[in-house]
Write an enzyme that holds these catalytic residues in place. Sequence first.
Site, PDB file in Angstrom:
ATOM      1  N   THR A   1       0.849  -1.193   0.000  1.00  0.00           N
ATOM      2  CA  THR A   1       0.000   0.000   0.000  1.00  0.00           C
ATOM      3  C   THR A   1       0.887   1.246   0.000  1.00  0.00           C
ATOM      4  O   THR A   1       0.638   2.203  -0.745  1.00  0.00           O
ATOM      5  CB  THR A   1      -0.937  -0.021   1.234  1.00  0.00           C
ATOM      6  OG1 THR A   1      -1.803  -1.156   1.115  1.00  0.00           O
ATOM      7  CG2 THR A   1      -1.770   1.244   1.330  1.00  0.00           C
TER       8      THR A   1
ATOM      9  N   CYS B   1      -9.798  -6.575   2.399  1.00  0.00           N
ATOM     10  CA  CYS B   1      -9.828  -5.161   2.764  1.00  0.00           C
ATOM     11  C   CYS B   1     -11.254  -4.641   2.610  1.00  0.00           C
ATOM     12  O   CYS B   1     -11.637  -3.675   3.226  1.00  0.00           O
ATOM     13  CB  CYS B   1      -8.907  -4.335   1.873  1.00  0.00           C
ATOM     14  SG  CYS B   1      -7.518  -5.229   1.229  1.00  0.00           S
TER      15      CYS B   1
ATOM     16  N   ASN C   1      -5.840  -9.633  -7.732  1.00  0.00           N
ATOM     17  CA  ASN C   1      -5.946 -10.356  -6.469  1.00  0.00           C
ATOM     18  C   ASN C   1      -7.236 -11.169  -6.357  1.00  0.00           C
ATOM     19  O   ASN C   1      -7.282 -12.142  -5.626  1.00  0.00           O
ATOM     20  CB  ASN C   1      -5.839  -9.387  -5.277  1.00  0.00           C
ATOM     21  CG  ASN C   1      -6.663  -8.135  -5.434  1.00  0.00           C
ATOM     22  OD1 ASN C   1      -6.671  -7.503  -6.495  1.00  0.00           O
ATOM     23  ND2 ASN C   1      -7.367  -7.755  -4.395  1.00  0.00           N
TER      24      ASN C   1
ATOM     25  N   ALA D   1       5.706  -8.684   1.254  1.00  0.00           N
ATOM     26  CA  ALA D   1       6.251  -9.959   1.739  1.00  0.00           C
ATOM     27  C   ALA D   1       5.181 -10.943   2.197  1.00  0.00           C
ATOM     28  O   ALA D   1       5.330 -12.152   2.039  1.00  0.00           O
ATOM     29  CB  ALA D   1       7.239  -9.708   2.885  1.00  0.00           C
TER      30      ALA D   1
HETATM   31  N1  7TS Z   1      -1.977  -4.827  -4.163  1.00  0.00           N
HETATM   32  C1  7TS Z   1      -2.610  -5.995  -4.372  1.00  0.00           C
HETATM   33  C2  7TS Z   1      -2.781  -6.503  -5.777  1.00  0.00           C
HETATM   34  C3  7TS Z   1      -3.087  -6.723  -3.289  1.00  0.00           C
HETATM   35  O1  7TS Z   1      -3.697  -7.892  -3.518  1.00  0.00           O
HETATM   36  C4  7TS Z   1      -2.926  -6.221  -1.977  1.00  0.00           C
HETATM   37  C5  7TS Z   1      -3.519  -6.925  -0.818  1.00  0.00           C
HETATM   38  C6  7TS Z   1      -2.217  -5.010  -1.813  1.00  0.00           C
HETATM   39  C7  7TS Z   1      -1.778  -4.337  -2.936  1.00  0.00           C
HETATM   40  C8  7TS Z   1      -1.931  -4.431  -0.482  1.00  0.00           C
HETATM   41  O2  7TS Z   1      -0.791  -5.042   0.082  1.00  0.00           O
HETATM   42  P1  7TS Z   1      -0.293  -4.682   1.542  1.00  0.00           P
HETATM   43  O3  7TS Z   1       1.148  -5.065   1.580  1.00  0.00           O
HETATM   44  O4  7TS Z   1      -0.468  -3.219   1.729  1.00  0.00           O
HETATM   45  O5  7TS Z   1      -1.102  -5.484   2.478  1.00  0.00           O
HETATM   46  N2  7TS Z   1      -4.688  -7.637  -1.152  1.00  0.00           N
HETATM   47  C9  7TS Z   1      -5.571  -8.237  -0.335  1.00  0.00           C
HETATM   48  C10 7TS Z   1      -6.571  -9.106  -0.833  1.00  0.00           C
HETATM   49  O6  7TS Z   1      -6.754  -9.406  -1.981  1.00  0.00           O
HETATM   50  N3  7TS Z   1      -7.289  -9.553   0.212  1.00  0.00           N
HETATM   51  O7  7TS Z   1      -6.785  -9.012   1.312  1.00  0.00           O
HETATM   52  C11 7TS Z   1      -5.719  -8.199   0.999  1.00  0.00           C
END
Ligand code: 7TS
Length: 353
Positions: free
Chosen positions: A72, A327, A153, A202
């Site tokens: 994020t 999310c 995702n 990660a």
């Molecule tokens: N980008 C993608 C494509 C993702 O699937 C997610 C998390 C993020 C960014 C965010 O990553 P983080 O490191 O900030 O957590 N996706 C999901 C999901 O598909 N279900 O729960 C979290």
Amino acid sequence: MQVYMDNNATTMVDPQVVEAMVPFFSEQYGNPNSIHKFGTKSHPAIAKAIDQLYAGINAADADDIIFTSCATESNNWVLQSVWQDLIVNGDKNHIVTTEIEHPSVLSTCHFLEEKGVKVTYLPVNEQGIVEAHTVKSFITDKTALVSVMWANNETGMIFPIKEIGDICKEKGVLFHSDAVQAVGKIPVDVQDVHIDLLSMSAHKFHGPKGIGALYIKDSQELTPLMHGGEQMNGRRSGTLNVPFIVGMGKAVELATTDLEKTMASIAAKRDRLEDALLETLSDTFTVGDRDNRTPNTILISIRGVEGEGMLWDLNNGDIGASTGSACASEDLEANSVMMAIGADNELAHTGIR
Ligand code: 7TS
């Protein structure tokens, strides 16, 4: 028996990753920026983790990989710095992305729209992917950035990143890809595709939560998002999270070693489950061709069976699944990715990942 089927939301930390991290909580806990040995002792481990990440995505020596707190943050950094560098301080005013990016891209784009940036949200086809020629047709001489995810995702569908990269190169537009669902699951080679910026996380490949990274081709300049103690060559301030950095390095190494073999074995299980579901249940379909999907993902729809209700039943049976992004899974809205691929409102409430 409990069955965990929500690995696109997050994964279990690999025991070998935990083992690699532990000494950096309780023994080698010094601040790596300190002069004393308590801090400097961790330098080789940090260097090793960086090497493991370079190897994991085949980055070149001239490139940079900067640790962040999560994908994020990586995505926010890209969009907000491009806005600052090329729109506020430059002559561009436009960003191209897709309508099915993760909220960390979409919400940041909405925020930038409020600041006056023009954003094009590209439509996806019935397979749930954006075609390269669609990207090409929306790039103008005011376009600062194209941001297209490597794999989605919710559907696992893999985007034509190589073709989109070639178009961006030809047009001279920066290209960013959110590769959170690709790294460690399918081959990601930043020398094989033209890509300027790439986000990783990660916890999607059996590393710890709370650490991500941004790959930056040729170490190009990017206004920092985090200002402070000038860590990571001033590109991302904040005391380095050594245990998590070590964990991310170990995790990417484990996930990308023998990747083809892992992919084949996971895909075989995925296909067995998918075939069984499609054969047993009527009025059921899955989204997207299997051979263009991450090997661990099925988005299945059963007409007349509301997804959220099904999730509670599965939960009562100790099966953890999802209706899409965790999310967003507490709100009972239609699955926006299913809507984007053309599902009607009823069907868009039935998707289970
Ligand atoms: N980008 C993608 C494509 C993702 O699937 C997610 C998390 C993020 C960014 C965010 O990553 P983080 O490191 O900030 O957590 N996706 C999901 C999901 O598909 N279900 O729960 C979290």
